[in-house]
Design a protein around this motif. Sequence first.
Motif: not given
Length: 410
Positions: A387, A22, A205-206, A25, A208
């Motif tokens: 993201w 987190r 949160n993302g 990014h 990839d």
Amino acid sequence: MAEILFIAHRIPFPPDRGDKIRSHHILRRLAALAPVHVACFADNPADLAHEPALAAMAASHCLVARSRPLPLAGLAALGQGRPVSLTAFADARLRAYVAHIVATRPIAAIYVFSGQMGQYVPPAFAGRVVIDLVDVDSLKFGAYAAAATGPRRWLYAREERLLRAEEARLVARADRTLLVSPEEQALLGPRLPAGLAGKVGAIGNGIDTTLYDPDRVTPAAALAEQPGPALIFTGQMDYPPNVAAVVRGARRIMPAIRAVHPEATFEIVGRQPAAAVRALDGINGCRVRGAVDDIRPWLRGADLALVPLEIARGIQNKVLEAMAMALPVVASTGAATGIPVRPGEELAVADSDAAMIAATLALLADRAAARAMGLAARRCVVATHGWDAVLAPLAATLGLAGGEGLPDAA
């Protein structure tokens, strides 16, 4: 051009654990918006080795090796009447760097990552302050206290009480306080004094999803050669909730799984396994793999992710990663929180041991259904947790004017 100060409890490199993913990014996005100065800690020599990567992204930085043992921090905290979490991250060098940057650079905004770093925001700073609590730490310590006995129960309860007060102070100080999900936001609101809940928001949160793509990864050889189904749990394996989860999985869930699938294994993959985790190796099909260079081949080679977390705060990256790799997941309600799934379609949610066992056995018995769930899980993550989409609100949160830079400090 206005600049940003980013303060974090841990260097955001490499992005290989939940908080670092987190923070990494977010820092990348901030650096694309304006020059960023970074103040953070290194936990160990491995962290220090990533200082060149930090230097390449930051306009300037201060990386301090955090060396104070936790027992000493605890004693100091008791003497000062402060939370241990704050005392453990108190450092004069970092404080001096922050004061210098604020005094000498056109800092228009400070982004604080993790509540224990809010202590570094200068009281007189007049620019915009965004504090990313990620999750409600005080509630986590409350859960620890409820499960503990003796002196530990008292210490955890003390930490919960003091952190709750610190969280309220930070929300009052900041222009915007962020949490990792609307669910965490809803948990914090009632714990704040009247009038503060409206200053709290959520940025999730993302992941990839190009990197975490099963079509780009070959299964780990150790799993490809295995005759029985492989269940997997990933994470930082000295983190108490993770330790408790794998102990639960090994001792309370795996015996029932192996009664049906005698060659099934429970793959525990993650760095720094605690003694209680290492002791599980060889018990009920458990294999403690420790740190690996790349988690993706292990997820690619597993049949199912088992995530029996009983204490879970925020969005679990381990769940997002498994879903992105099209792996069916059986997770507790807490572990699934913050991910917009339809239970039974993109993810199986179960809380009791019996429910976990039933959901796991059902997916192992119906491989077509398991594959369909995994594919649905990946589609869900691609659609909702890339993201770029997750961090789209960050510029507005920082008060960007016209997308061209930060406004002058108010």
